[in-house]
Write a protein that holds these residues in place. Structure first.
Motif, mmCIF file in Angstrom:
data_model
loop_
_atom_site.group_PDB
_atom_site.id
_atom_site.type_symbol
_atom_site.label_atom_id
_atom_site.label_comp_id
_atom_site.label_asym_id
_atom_site.label_seq_id
_atom_site.Cartn_x
_atom_site.Cartn_y
_atom_site.Cartn_z
ATOM 1 N N PHE A 14 -18.757 13.993 -45.060
ATOM 2 C CA PHE A 14 -19.236 13.324 -43.848
ATOM 3 C C PHE A 14 -18.691 13.974 -42.572
ATOM 4 O O PHE A 14 -17.596 14.531 -42.570
ATOM 5 C CB PHE A 14 -18.821 11.842 -43.835
ATOM 6 C CG PHE A 14 -19.327 11.057 -45.006
ATOM 7 C CD1 PHE A 14 -20.676 10.753 -45.132
ATOM 8 C CD2 PHE A 14 -18.457 10.607 -45.985
ATOM 9 C CE1 PHE A 14 -21.144 10.019 -46.206
ATOM 10 C CE2 PHE A 14 -18.901 9.879 -47.066
ATOM 11 C CZ PHE A 14 -20.249 9.584 -47.188
ATOM 12 N N LEU A 15 -19.477 13.862 -41.515
ATOM 13 C CA LEU A 15 -19.015 14.192 -40.175
ATOM 14 C C LEU A 15 -18.958 12.875 -39.409
ATOM 15 O O LEU A 15 -19.952 12.147 -39.322
ATOM 16 C CB LEU A 15 -19.986 15.147 -39.472
ATOM 17 C CG LEU A 15 -19.661 15.446 -38.000
ATOM 18 C CD1 LEU A 15 -18.410 16.309 -37.894
ATOM 19 C CD2 LEU A 15 -20.838 16.134 -37.299
ATOM 20 N N ARG A 16 -17.788 12.557 -38.856
ATOM 21 C CA ARG A 16 -17.602 11.315 -38.100
ATOM 22 C C ARG A 16 -17.194 11.663 -36.672
ATOM 23 O O ARG A 16 -16.255 12.426 -36.470
ATOM 24 C CB ARG A 16 -16.520 10.444 -38.749
ATOM 25 C CG ARG A 16 -16.814 10.045 -40.191
ATOM 26 C CD ARG A 16 -15.637 9.264 -40.778
ATOM 27 N NE ARG A 16 -15.855 8.894 -42.159
ATOM 28 C CZ ARG A 16 -16.484 7.777 -42.536
ATOM 29 N NH1 ARG A 16 -16.920 6.918 -41.626
ATOM 30 N NH2 ARG A 16 -16.670 7.504 -43.819
ATOM 31 N N PHE A 17 -17.875 11.096 -35.691
ATOM 32 C CA PHE A 17 -17.506 11.368 -34.296
ATOM 33 C C PHE A 17 -18.030 10.252 -33.397
ATOM 34 O O PHE A 17 -18.918 9.480 -33.765
ATOM 35 C CB PHE A 17 -18.068 12.710 -33.829
ATOM 36 C CG PHE A 17 -19.579 12.770 -33.762
ATOM 37 C CD1 PHE A 17 -20.245 12.532 -32.563
ATOM 38 C CD2 PHE A 17 -20.330 13.070 -34.894
ATOM 39 C CE1 PHE A 17 -21.626 12.581 -32.497
ATOM 40 C CE2 PHE A 17 -21.715 13.116 -34.840
ATOM 41 C CZ PHE A 17 -22.363 12.875 -33.634
ATOM 42 N N ARG A 18 -17.436 10.188 -32.207
ATOM 43 C CA ARG A 18 -17.892 9.256 -31.169
ATOM 44 C C ARG A 18 -18.356 10.075 -29.970
ATOM 45 O O ARG A 18 -17.732 11.061 -29.603
ATOM 46 C CB ARG A 18 -16.761 8.306 -30.748
ATOM 47 C CG ARG A 18 -16.295 7.399 -31.873
ATOM 48 C CD ARG A 18 -15.187 6.459 -31.389
ATOM 49 N NE ARG A 18 -14.620 5.716 -32.484
ATOM 50 C CZ ARG A 18 -15.132 4.590 -32.981
ATOM 51 N NH1 ARG A 18 -16.235 4.087 -32.433
ATOM 52 N NH2 ARG A 18 -14.560 3.968 -33.983
ATOM 53 N N GLU A 19 -19.451 9.638 -29.374
ATOM 54 C CA GLU A 19 -19.983 10.362 -28.221
ATOM 55 C C GLU A 19 -19.006 10.322 -27.065
ATOM 56 O O GLU A 19 -18.368 9.301 -26.807
ATOM 57 C CB GLU A 19 -21.308 9.742 -27.768
ATOM 58 C CG GLU A 19 -22.435 9.882 -28.764
ATOM 59 C CD GLU A 19 -23.703 9.220 -28.250
ATOM 60 O OE1 GLU A 19 -23.590 8.365 -27.343
ATOM 61 O OE2 GLU A 19 -24.783 9.555 -28.739
ATOM 62 N N ALA A 20 -18.908 11.440 -26.356
ATOM 63 C CA ALA A 20 -18.071 11.479 -25.156
ATOM 64 C C ALA A 20 -18.788 10.758 -24.025
ATOM 65 O O ALA A 20 -20.018 10.719 -23.974
ATOM 66 C CB ALA A 20 -17.797 12.928 -24.759
#
Length: 397
Positions: free
Chosen positions: A242-248
């Motif tokens: 998985f790739l997990r991230f939060r938008e800047a």
């Protein structure tokens, strides 16, 4: 001569006077103190006399109201000029700890708006600024080469000044939101449209790119991640498959940014790419060290670097007309087009919209549909499934 009357069931005194048409009228003073009510009644009659004599100019009306406010409330109207309101608002932002970078973005917008009004109008009261003047400023900005998005941002910055004045009762109405609404309706019909890349174009980009940009391109192609978000990824964002991230946060994504995590399954391309790269020792080590922390704008920024990469790959960016002054020249193809490519590919593959929205991080159907570009083949498949209701003889089947 004005007089007072009080209804038995009301706590307020009512002014009785002759209005501007010569008719005897009654008007509440909203005052419970007889002395203050009498001052209000005298002011009503004085303004009516001037109106009957065609002497009640804008300046005279302000003077009468100012005197009335001073008599009844101890302080007059807010008669600061538009220029002074902008200066005081900027000073207030500094006092509240607004970042210097934001202040540097706001000041040219304020200066530009005041210059557009001209000295006479800039020195007039803020309440006199009309929606037409704000709309004219927006049109001037776009004619000078600004994009619709840049002009829209300028109006949102101006809105802060007018809304602050409205909350403080310096003006009764903030005209900016109405202009923004009209601008949004116009944009739907006239907006410059981003295009998706073809697979051949993406292959050409990968061939022309160095290792780090190859990873950036593959990420955007398969996950739809935005430019700055991709550049700032670290090892902690990779979680197995998985790739997990939060938008800047950005000027256009203040509300939804960082509110929820976007989780995307890594495509085989990405798994193979990351396996081929050295594994950083530190968990917070950037995946793309030379690009990490770089800003998208400026000559050496990420956007311009990608634009030069497209030139190397001999891909026509589909640029709009050259702009005068500041403001980006629109390109139909940019790094963000890889996001359009990914979302359109899902739509053309009959992927359920709910899955596509989850992968793209879109919270609304409207936002999601702006990225969907259905090809004719997908439309043909849909049309082929339509029932046949018409026979060769021209009768209903």
């Amino acid at each position: 001569m004005a007089s007072l009357w009080k209804h038995p069931n009301s706590p307020f005194w009512t002014a009785c006077y002759t209005d501007e048409t010569g008719k005897q009228v009654k008007k509440t003073t909203k005052q419970t103190d007889r002395r203050l009510a009498m001052k209000a009644a005298d002011a009503f009659e004085e303004s009516a006399k001037k109106a009957r004599a065609v002497e009640l100019t804008g300046a005279a009306a302000v003077k009468v109201l100012n005197e009335l406010m001073e008599r009844t409330h101890g302080e007059g109207l807010d008669t600061r000029s538009t220029r002074q309101h902008f200066t005081d608002y900027l000073t207030g932002l500094k006092a509240r700890g607004t970042k210097e970078a934001s202040l540097k973005r706001y000041k040219p917008i304020f200066d530009g708006f005041l210059a557009h009004l001209g000295d006479a109008r800039a020195n007039a009261r803020l309440a006199s600024v009309s929606g037409q003047e704000i709309e004219a400023f927006r049109d001037h900005e776009m004619q000078a080469g600004k994009t619709a998005a840049t002009a829209g941002f300028a109006l949102k910055v101006l809105n802060g000044v007018f809304e602050d004045a409205r909350r403080k009762a310096a003006i009764l109405h903030n005209p900016v939101p109405d202009v923004l609404k009209r601008m949004a309706h116009t944009a739907k019909a006239t907006s410059e449209e981003r295009h998706p890349f073809t697979n051949d174009q993406v292959t050409a980009l990968l061939t022309a790119a160095d290792t780090e940009w190859q990873g950036m391109i593959l990420l955007a192609y398969h996950t739809g991640i935005r430019l700055t978000d991709a550049a700032n990824l670290t090892r902690t964002n990779l979680d197995g498959k998985f790739l997990r991230f939060r938008e800047a946060k950005t000027a256009h994504r203040k509300q939804r940014a960082s509110e929820r995590e976007t989780v995307v399954v890594l495509a085989a391309d990405l798994v193979a790419y990351f396996k081929s790269q050295p594994v950083p020792m530190k968990k917070d080590a950037p995946l793309f060290p030379s690009l990490h922390g770089k800003k998208p704008g400026s000559a050496g920024g990420l956007s311009n670097t990608f634009a030069r990469l497209m030139d190397t790959a001999e891909i026509d960016r589909g640029q709009g007309k050259a702009r005068e002054g500041k403001g980006r020249r629109f390109s139909a193809l940019s790094f963000h087009s890889l996001r359009h490519t990914m979302i359109s590919r899902l739509a053309n593959s009959d992927v359920p919209e709910s899955v596509a929205k989850a992968m793209s991080g879109h919270s609304t159907d409207e936002a999601h549909r702006r990225y969907v570009h259905l090809d004719t083949e997908a439309q043909e498949k849909v049309v082929a499934k339509a029932p046949r209701l018409w026979s060769k003889q021209g009768a209903a089947a």
